[in-house]
Design an enzyme around this catalytic site. Structure first.
Site, PDB file in Angstrom:
ATOM      1  N   SER A  95       1.089   1.001   0.120  1.00  0.00           N
ATOM      2  CA  SER A  95       0.291   2.064   0.642  1.00  0.00           C
ATOM      3  C   SER A  95       0.800   2.185   2.095  1.00  0.00           C
ATOM      4  CB  SER A  95      -1.155   1.787   0.565  1.00  0.00           C
ATOM      5  OG  SER A  95      -2.055   2.915   0.756  1.00  0.00           O
ATOM      6  N   MET A  96      -0.096   1.935   3.083  1.00  0.00           N
ATOM      7  CA  MET A  96       0.203   2.292   4.416  1.00  0.00           C
ATOM      8  C   MET A  96       1.229   1.366   4.917  1.00  0.00           C
ATOM      9  SD  MET A  96      -1.964   1.329   7.964  1.00  0.00           S
ATOM     10  CE  MET A  96      -1.905  -0.535   7.565  1.00  0.00           C
ATOM     11  N   ARG A 128      -5.031  15.055  -0.917  1.00  0.00           N
ATOM     12  CA  ARG A 128      -4.969  13.807  -0.155  1.00  0.00           C
ATOM     13  C   ARG A 128      -5.206  14.024   1.390  1.00  0.00           C
ATOM     14  NH1 ARG A 128      -4.674  12.675  -5.367  1.00  0.00           N
ATOM     15  NH2 ARG A 128      -3.399  14.590  -5.429  1.00  0.00           N
ATOM     16  N   ASP A 216      -3.384   6.166  -9.905  1.00  0.00           N
ATOM     17  CA  ASP A 216      -3.541   6.125  -8.477  1.00  0.00           C
ATOM     18  C   ASP A 216      -3.999   7.325  -7.876  1.00  0.00           C
ATOM     19  OD1 ASP A 216      -3.422   5.754  -5.644  1.00  0.00           O
ATOM     20  OD2 ASP A 216      -1.611   4.681  -5.953  1.00  0.00           O
ATOM     21  N   HIS A 244      -4.993   2.686  -7.339  1.00  0.00           N
ATOM     22  CA  HIS A 244      -4.433   2.389  -6.231  1.00  0.00           C
ATOM     23  C   HIS A 244      -4.227   0.924  -6.192  1.00  0.00           C
ATOM     24  CE1 HIS A 244      -2.800   3.474  -2.500  1.00  0.00           C
ATOM     25  NE2 HIS A 244      -3.530   2.912  -1.769  1.00  0.00           N
TER      26      HIS A 244
END
Length: 265
Positions: A95-96, A128, A216, A244
């Protein structure tokens, strides 16, 4: 956990196992120890050394006041790799954390041997952006949701229908209720891409694998596929029945996708 000084802050880190190092970079709001539930044991068993750390704002690392930028997080990671003399190393980002890896591979290719980009994206589409803006608004207004409500909201956003429709969801709800309701990692809510990074990703030369989770909602497969298409030679793996938090929902499939790629590159 020992600490290293980098980019004006202290980061807590941990090294486990023997062999060539694999650096794991966690997503927003979570400490590096999340990797130890499933991923680092698999990598250590495969013959690698696993290196985890807490991003700024989480765990045992410093939590400076204010809003963090993705550039802050990239600089932190670059300094950590240099201080621990890990580069060039294999990196797994989620993710990040995967967005940090992407930028690091562009800015400091000499530090990245290969990269696995899990639940990532190169841009935010309309939905998003709306999700991010709502999260930032809640952070700015210091909104504290009741833990039970926050747990329900989190599982709906983070897990797949396969988990939501199974009675074991009660365990997930209990976990999120116990761990929710905190304003830790406040600054990380702003550590995201600026604009569309697809063209910039074309400069990456390290071998890469993009892993998506079929259900996700945060980084849906079509956005992960854009990353794979933008990076020369990057391959793409989609894990079914996973949201996710696919690395926690489907750890066996995720670990196989990780170790298979690490053994190649």
């Amino acid at each position: 956990m020992p600490q290293v000084s980098t980019n004006g802050i202290r980061l807590s880190y941990q090294r486990s196992g023997q062999g060539e190092p694999v650096l794991f970079i966690m997503g927003s709001g979570a400490a590096g120890r999340v990797w130890t539930m499933h991923q680092t044991p698999a990598v250590i068993q495969a013959g690698y050394q696993a290196v985890i750390f807490d991003n700024r704002g989480t765990g045992g690392s410093d939590a400076p006041e204010g809003k963090y930028s993705l550039a802050d997080m990239v600089a932190d990671t670059k300094g950590l790799i240099e201080a621990l003399d890990l580069g060039p190393c294999r990196i797994v980002g989620y993710s990040m954390g995967a967005m940090i890896v992407q930028e690091l591979a562009i800015e400091a290719p000499h530090l990245v041997r290969s990269a696995i980009l899990m639940a990532t994206r190169a841009r935010s589409d309309a939905m998003r952006r709306a999700m991010l803006e709502s999260e930032q608004l809640m952070r700015e207004q210091r909104v504290q949701l009741p833990p039970k409500y926050d747990a329900v909201r989190t599982v709906l956003e983070m897990l797949s229908p396969a988990s939501l429709n199974d009675d074991t969801i009660r365990s997930w709800l209990d976990i999120f209720e116990l761990t929710g309701g905190s304003n830790t990692a406040y600054g990380q809510a702003w550590a995201t891409q600026t604009g569309d990074r697809r063209q910039a990703l074309g400069a990456i030369t390290a071998p890469c694998r993009a892993i998506s989770f079929a259900d996700d909602l945060i980084c849906p497969p079509h956005l992960v596929l854009e990353v794979a298409d933008a990076i020369p030679g990057c391959d793409f793996v989609e894990i079914p029945d996973a949201g996710h938090l696919g690395h926690l929902e489907r750890p066996e499939a995720v670990n196989l996708a990780i170790t298979e790629f690490l053994d190649k590159y």
